[in-house]
Every structure is written in C-alpha cells, then in structure tokens.
Design a protein around this motif. Structure first.
Motif, PDB file in Angstrom:
ATOM      1  N   VAL A   1      35.794  28.869  84.565  1.00  0.00           N
ATOM      2  CA  VAL A   1      35.300  27.543  84.210  1.00  0.00           C
ATOM      3  C   VAL A   1      35.732  26.486  85.237  1.00  0.00           C
ATOM      4  O   VAL A   1      34.991  25.562  85.544  1.00  0.00           O
ATOM      5  CB  VAL A   1      35.750  27.181  82.779  1.00  0.00           C
ATOM      6  N   ARG A   2      36.946  26.639  85.746  1.00  0.00           N
ATOM      7  CA  ARG A   2      37.433  25.717  86.780  1.00  0.00           C
ATOM      8  C   ARG A   2      38.002  26.528  87.946  1.00  0.00           C
ATOM      9  O   ARG A   2      38.221  27.732  87.819  1.00  0.00           O
ATOM     10  CB  ARG A   2      38.518  24.793  86.201  1.00  0.00           C
TER      11      ARG A   2
ATOM     12  N   CYS B   1      28.729  23.392  84.415  1.00  0.00           N
ATOM     13  CA  CYS B   1      29.368  24.506  83.706  1.00  0.00           C
ATOM     14  C   CYS B   1      28.808  25.882  84.070  1.00  0.00           C
ATOM     15  O   CYS B   1      27.589  26.065  84.141  1.00  0.00           O
ATOM     16  CB  CYS B   1      29.195  24.263  82.210  1.00  0.00           C
TER      17      CYS B   1
ATOM     18  N   VAL C   1      29.415  28.601  82.168  1.00  0.00           N
ATOM     19  CA  VAL C   1      29.377  29.467  80.976  1.00  0.00           C
ATOM     20  C   VAL C   1      27.990  30.057  80.687  1.00  0.00           C
ATOM     21  O   VAL C   1      27.882  31.253  80.399  1.00  0.00           O
ATOM     22  CB  VAL C   1      29.971  28.744  79.742  1.00  0.00           C
TER      23      VAL C   1
ATOM     24  N   ASN D   1      29.574  27.265  71.019  1.00  0.00           N
ATOM     25  CA  ASN D   1      29.105  26.155  70.174  1.00  0.00           C
ATOM     26  C   ASN D   1      28.901  26.756  68.790  1.00  0.00           C
ATOM     27  O   ASN D   1      27.798  27.158  68.447  1.00  0.00           O
ATOM     28  CB  ASN D   1      27.776  25.596  70.675  1.00  0.00           C
TER      29      ASN D   1
ATOM     30  N   THR E   1      34.139  26.044  69.349  1.00  0.00           N
ATOM     31  CA  THR E   1      34.053  24.623  69.579  1.00  0.00           C
ATOM     32  C   THR E   1      32.734  24.129  69.001  1.00  0.00           C
ATOM     33  O   THR E   1      31.802  24.918  68.870  1.00  0.00           O
ATOM     34  CB  THR E   1      34.063  24.376  71.097  1.00  0.00           C
TER      35      THR E   1
ATOM     36  N   GLN F   1      33.214  14.720  76.816  1.00  0.00           N
ATOM     37  CA  GLN F   1      33.140  14.821  78.295  1.00  0.00           C
ATOM     38  C   GLN F   1      33.180  13.487  79.015  1.00  0.00           C
ATOM     39  O   GLN F   1      33.892  13.345  79.994  1.00  0.00           O
ATOM     40  CB  GLN F   1      31.905  15.620  78.771  1.00  0.00           C
TER      41      GLN F   1
ATOM     42  N   ARG G   1      24.203  16.438  78.778  1.00  0.00           N
ATOM     43  CA  ARG G   1      24.890  16.748  77.524  1.00  0.00           C
ATOM     44  C   ARG G   1      23.986  16.589  76.291  1.00  0.00           C
ATOM     45  O   ARG G   1      24.393  16.879  75.174  1.00  0.00           O
ATOM     46  CB  ARG G   1      26.133  15.860  77.372  1.00  0.00           C
TER      47      ARG G   1
ATOM     48  N   ASP H   1      37.289  17.181  74.563  1.00  0.00           N
ATOM     49  CA  ASP H   1      37.445  17.567  75.970  1.00  0.00           C
ATOM     50  C   ASP H   1      36.850  16.444  76.817  1.00  0.00           C
ATOM     51  O   ASP H   1      35.806  15.892  76.454  1.00  0.00           O
ATOM     52  CB  ASP H   1      36.613  18.819  76.309  1.00  0.00           C
ATOM     53  N   LEU H   2      37.482  16.151  77.949  1.00  0.00           N
ATOM     54  CA  LEU H   2      36.976  15.108  78.846  1.00  0.00           C
ATOM     55  C   LEU H   2      37.079  15.563  80.291  1.00  0.00           C
ATOM     56  O   LEU H   2      38.033  16.251  80.665  1.00  0.00           O
ATOM     57  CB  LEU H   2      37.822  13.837  78.696  1.00  0.00           C
ATOM     58  N   ILE H   3      36.100  15.149  81.072  1.00  0.00           N
ATOM     59  CA  ILE H   3      36.128  15.456  82.509  1.00  0.00           C
ATOM     60  C   ILE H   3      36.282  14.131  83.268  1.00  0.00           C
ATOM     61  O   ILE H   3      35.476  13.213  83.077  1.00  0.00           O
ATOM     62  CB  ILE H   3      34.830  16.161  82.948  1.00  0.00           C
TER      63      ILE H   3
ATOM     64  N   ARG I   1      31.847  24.016  90.745  1.00  0.00           N
ATOM     65  CA  ARG I   1      31.689  25.453  90.586  1.00  0.00           C
ATOM     66  C   ARG I   1      30.414  25.921  91.275  1.00  0.00           C
ATOM     67  O   ARG I   1      29.326  25.403  90.979  1.00  0.00           O
ATOM     68  CB  ARG I   1      31.638  25.817  89.078  1.00  0.00           C
TER      69      ARG I   1
HETATM   70  N1  SAM Z   1      31.121  24.795  74.816  1.00  0.00           N
HETATM   71  C1  SAM Z   1      32.114  23.852  74.773  1.00  0.00           C
HETATM   72  C2  SAM Z   1      31.478  22.473  74.870  1.00  0.00           C
HETATM   73  O1  SAM Z   1      30.377  22.296  75.193  1.00  0.00           O
HETATM   74  O2  SAM Z   1      32.167  21.527  74.672  1.00  0.00           O
HETATM   75  C3  SAM Z   1      33.213  23.983  75.802  1.00  0.00           C
HETATM   76  C4  SAM Z   1      33.288  25.156  76.710  1.00  0.00           C
HETATM   77  S1  SAM Z   1      34.073  24.908  78.250  1.00  0.00           S
HETATM   78  C5  SAM Z   1      34.626  26.500  78.555  1.00  0.00           C
HETATM   79  C6  SAM Z   1      35.552  24.026  77.882  1.00  0.00           C
HETATM   80  C7  SAM Z   1      35.688  22.739  78.613  1.00  0.00           C
HETATM   81  O3  SAM Z   1      35.898  22.943  79.979  1.00  0.00           O
HETATM   82  C8  SAM Z   1      34.484  21.822  78.569  1.00  0.00           C
HETATM   83  O4  SAM Z   1      34.396  21.121  77.368  1.00  0.00           O
HETATM   84  C9  SAM Z   1      34.700  20.908  79.754  1.00  0.00           C
HETATM   85  O5  SAM Z   1      35.449  19.766  79.407  1.00  0.00           O
HETATM   86  C10 SAM Z   1      35.542  21.783  80.685  1.00  0.00           C
HETATM   87  N2  SAM Z   1      34.786  22.171  81.878  1.00  0.00           N
HETATM   88  C11 SAM Z   1      33.744  23.020  81.948  1.00  0.00           C
HETATM   89  N3  SAM Z   1      33.298  23.102  83.225  1.00  0.00           N
HETATM   90  C12 SAM Z   1      34.086  22.283  83.967  1.00  0.00           C
HETATM   91  C13 SAM Z   1      34.126  21.926  85.347  1.00  0.00           C
HETATM   92  N4  SAM Z   1      33.261  22.425  86.224  1.00  0.00           N
HETATM   93  N5  SAM Z   1      35.095  21.047  85.753  1.00  0.00           N
HETATM   94  C14 SAM Z   1      35.965  20.530  84.874  1.00  0.00           C
HETATM   95  N6  SAM Z   1      35.966  20.817  83.573  1.00  0.00           N
HETATM   96  C15 SAM Z   1      35.035  21.684  83.113  1.00  0.00           C
END
Ligand code: SAM
Ligand code: SF4
Length: 434
Positions: free
Chosen positions: A48-49, A155, A157, A193, A235, A264, A276, A302-304, A338
């Motif tokens: 993910v990161r 993302c 995922v 989700n 989540t 986010q 989003r 969660d926040l970016i 990513r």
């Molecule tokens: N499905 C969940 C959602 O939508 O909230 C979260 C899944 S993700 C694995 C978990 C968290 O990682 C996300 O909510 C986001 O804040 C963070 N994340 C995902 N991709 C990222 C990236 N490229 N850079 C930083 N944070 C990231």
C-alpha cells in the motif's frame, strides 16, 4: 519440516497468514520464529505504501544470503506485493521460489510440493475458504468479503486484491459459531469495504443487493446473535455507510460502538482528485448521524497528507474537518507514490519535506483532539478486554469496546472486565478494576 511465516501489513494479511499456517500444519510443518532454523520462509507482504515494500526487500536480501549458505531453504513471496509487476521484479532479483498473489494463497500446499511455483489468479474457491478456529485466542478476525471495486487514484488495492467478492452469509455465521466455541470473545469482521458486503458489482451509493445475500446491516445483526460478546468491523467506505448500518449498531448489544470511517482529506478538490466518490459535506453528514444515534461511539479515520496538488488551503480544510469530526483516533500517512496507480501516472508528487511537515501538523492536532475526547471517559465505568501485562509496571493492558488502549491497575486475568477510568492521555485510558 519447519516454517516461518513473516507478516507485513493489515489484518487481512494476518488472516491470510493464519490460513497458510493451518494449511502448512496440515502437511506436517511446525513453526519457528527465526529463519535460520526454517526450511521454508514465507514473506506475506503489503504494497500500500513504499515503506512496507522497502522492509520486505531488506528481509528478502537477508534470506537470499541465508539461501546461499543453505541450499535446501525455500523462500515464498506472497500477498499484495507479489501481485504487482514491482513485486515480480523483486521476486526475481532475490531468487524467490514461490510467488502467490492474495487471491491464490490457498495454493500454498501444491506450490511447496512443486518447489518452484507462481500464481496470480483470483481463486473463486477463496470465498468459501474457512480457516480452522484458533486455539486459546480471545480475539479473532473473520473475513466477510475480499477485494475492492473502488478506484481511489493513489491506491494499489484494486490491482492486488481484485474485485469485490462477498462470502456466503451462512459460511460467515458458521465460522463465527466455531470461533465462539473456541473461546473467542471478540471477533472483527474484515473487508476492504465491509459495508459493500452483498452488493452487486459497481460502486456508488445506490447499488442493488446480490440475490440471496443479506445487507451488511442485516449481517451485523446476524453475527450479533451468535453470542460472541464483542463484534467489530473494519473498514467502511463512507459512500455506503447508510443509516441502516448505524441503526443496526445501535440495536445490537454485541456490536461495539466503534466506527472506522476513512476520510483521506477535508478538501473537496482533493477528494475529487482521489476519486473518493463523496465530498466533505456528505462525509460530515455521516459523522453527524453517527453522533446523533450513537452518542457514546468512538470514531477513527485514515488521512493522507500531501496528496499531489494539495495546497495550504486544501490542507487547512483537512485540519478543519478533523476538528469538526472530533475523531477519537486517526491513522495518518504521507502520500506515497505507487507505481501504476492513476495518481502516479497523472500527478506530480509534492516535495517530501512539504508532506512530512503537513503530517506533523496533523499528528499534533490529532493528539490534542484525542486528549480532549478521552477526558469524556474519566470517572466512567467501561468494559475492557484484558490481553496481558502492560509495559507499565504494576498494570495490565487491554482495549475498551471503543478500541481505546486501556491500562488497568493490578494483574487481572485475560478476558473481559469492568473498570473505572481514573485518568486519560491522548492515547491511553488509565483505570482501576470496578
Ligand atoms: N479500503 C479502505 C478505505 O477505503 O478506506 C482502506 C484500505 S487502505 C489499505 C488503508 C489506508 O491506507 C487508506 O485508507 C489510505 O489512507 C492509506 N493509503 C492507501 N494508499 C496510500 C498511498 N499511496 N499513500 C499513502 N497512504 C495510502
Ligand atoms: Fe484503496 Fe480506495 Fe479501495 Fe480503500 S476504497 S482499498 S483506499 S481503492
């Protein structure tokens, strides 16, 4: 035969590790904590990161050296990183024998038997897979759905875990019953989700129900009736977090009043760039509804920080939304570019110092707000699930129904206890037995 399974990343990976360990135990493997003693080392990865990818690479480098010393060692790279082109390059570079994506983890036994093997398919059987219940554990995870249909631009995922697939409700209930029988007192329902459980393919707020599946709200009520004292879920995507779910939490005593609702960003411009599917007003309407129907709920997010194109004004909107939502806790990340994601292809990454400076401000605000929020509990009686001794002498430790870390005077037995909160910091509730 001895194996070590090393896990990076989220609860989904922990669950997959548990399934793999059960499969390996079934063919006679025992487990060790040191790869020097193992015949088989499996690295279950997160992509993910950038940071977890770097960690996996460092470990694979050490394993490559070990393999040069001991020819018989088999190395497996599985999970999200294995699914991506980046991971496949890394696997080749470090001479990995087995590569399995997250949709192919149940192929671990044939893979070991062949010695060299790779699969990146999304095995449909996985939706029916039920790992054996853990022995002696008080808490357990239970996967209710896999994959993600959204396309958040930052993302990986959706590429690593494939499209959403919900498990049949009866399988979930059977697994929950087995966990109860095994002595589990807290189960966490897992999915990228969870609240798109049982919905037709697609995204958005108005998805029809799949035939024969309950809604997520109904599923919560069903699992709530199994008799496990605590039920949690992770989540939720805000777009599908409807009133029906909030009502199910309110009506079902076993379901913990704890909601993790990733936002986010507080800037509508950024939310749009992130794809989003909601704006800040819609998101805050969900928070207000939760606070209205569940006044004692704890809410986390969660926040970016530093998404490409984020200005000071955009970031200030995030800080404002944070104050308004009064989060009890938050997971905060700097944006990590990513490979292959739309954000990496189309947008320019901000300088690292800008991202880190914003993250620091966000973390400071979160500490201030959590400290204030936690004072609400001082003097109150709360239920704590004690897991064992605390790192603070003379105390034991566990977590509340609201997911606060709770540090309790004395050495209570592992299990559920009633305590009274005596004081609170930003990240801990301190308590004495009630
Ligand atoms: N499905 C969940 C959602 O939508 O909230 C979260 C899944 S993700 C694995 C978990 C968290 O990682 C996300 O909510 C986001 O804040 C963070 N994340 C995902 N991709 C990222 C990236 N490229 N850079 C930083 N944070 C990231
Ligand atoms: Fe990633 Fe967005 Fe799916 Fe969450 S909803 S897993 S952040 S694409």
């Amino acid at each position: 035969m001895r194996a070590q399974v090393i896990t990076f990343g989220c609860q989904m990976n922990e669950y997959d590790t548990h399934s793999i360990q059960s499969e390996l135990a079934g063919i006679g493997y025992s487990f060790v904590d040191d790869y020097h003693e193992a015949d088989l080392v499996i690295v279950n990865t997160c992509a993910v990161r950038g940071k977890p990818v770097d960690k996996a690479q460092t470990l694979l480098g050490e394993l490559r050296k070990e393999k040069q010393r001991r020819r018989g060692l088999t190395i497996g790279l599985i999970g999200c990183l294995a699914q991506l082109p980046e991971g496949q390059r890394i696997g080749k570079k470090f001479g990995v024998d087995i590569m399995l994506g997250p949709g192919a983890v149940t192929q671990i036994v044939p893979a070991i038997q062949r010695g060299r093997f790779q699969s990146f398919e999304f095995d449909n059987e996985l939706k029916f897979y039920t790992p054996p219940a853990p022995t002696g554990a008080l808490t357990a995870h239970l996967i209710i759905m896999r994959g993600c249909n959204h396309r958040c631009t930052y993302c990986v995922v959706p590429s690593t875990r494939g499209p959403e697939v919900s498990r049949p409700a009866q399988d979930i209930i059977n697994e929950a019953r087995a966990l109860k029988e095994a002595g589990v007192v807290e189960v966490t329902l897992l999915g990228q989700n969870v609240n798109s459980y049982g919905l037709e393919p697609g995204t958005g707020a108005r998805r029809a129900r799949l035939e024969g599946f309950p809604s997520f709200a109904e599923l919560l009520r069903m699992v709530g009736r199994v008799g496990i004292p605590r039920v949690r879920f992770l989540t939720s995507h805000p777009i599908n977090f409807d009133d029906e779910i909030i009502e199910a939490i309110a009506d079902t005593p076993a379901v913990c009043r704890f909601v993790h609702l990733p936002v986010q960003s507080g800037s509508d411009r950024m939310l749009k760039r992130m794809a989003r599917e909601y704006n800040s007003e819609y998101y805050m309407s969900r928070i207000r509804r939760i606070r209205q129907l569940l006044p004692d709920a704890t809410i986390s997010t969660d926040l970016i920080a530093g998404f490409p194109g984020e200005t000071e004004d955009d970031f200030n909107e995030t800080l404002e939304l944070y104050r308004e939502a009064r989060y009890d806790a938050a997971y905060m990340f700097v944006y990590s570019e990513r490979e292959g994601t739309p954000a990496a292809v189309h947008f320019e990454d901000l300088p690292r110092r800008v991202k880190v400076e914003r993250l620091t401000r966000l973390v400071n605000l979160s500490k201030e707000v959590s400290h204030e929020q936690n004072q609400r509990w001082v003097g109150q009686r709360v239920e704590v699930l004690i897991k064992g001794p605390s790192d603070e002498q003379g105390f034991c430790q566990g977590h509340s129904r609201g997911n606060h870390v709770a540090v309790v005077e004395g050495d209570l037995e592992p299990g559920i206890h009633q305590v009274v909160v005596t004081h609170a910091t930003a990240n801990r509730l301190y308590a004495r037995p009630a």
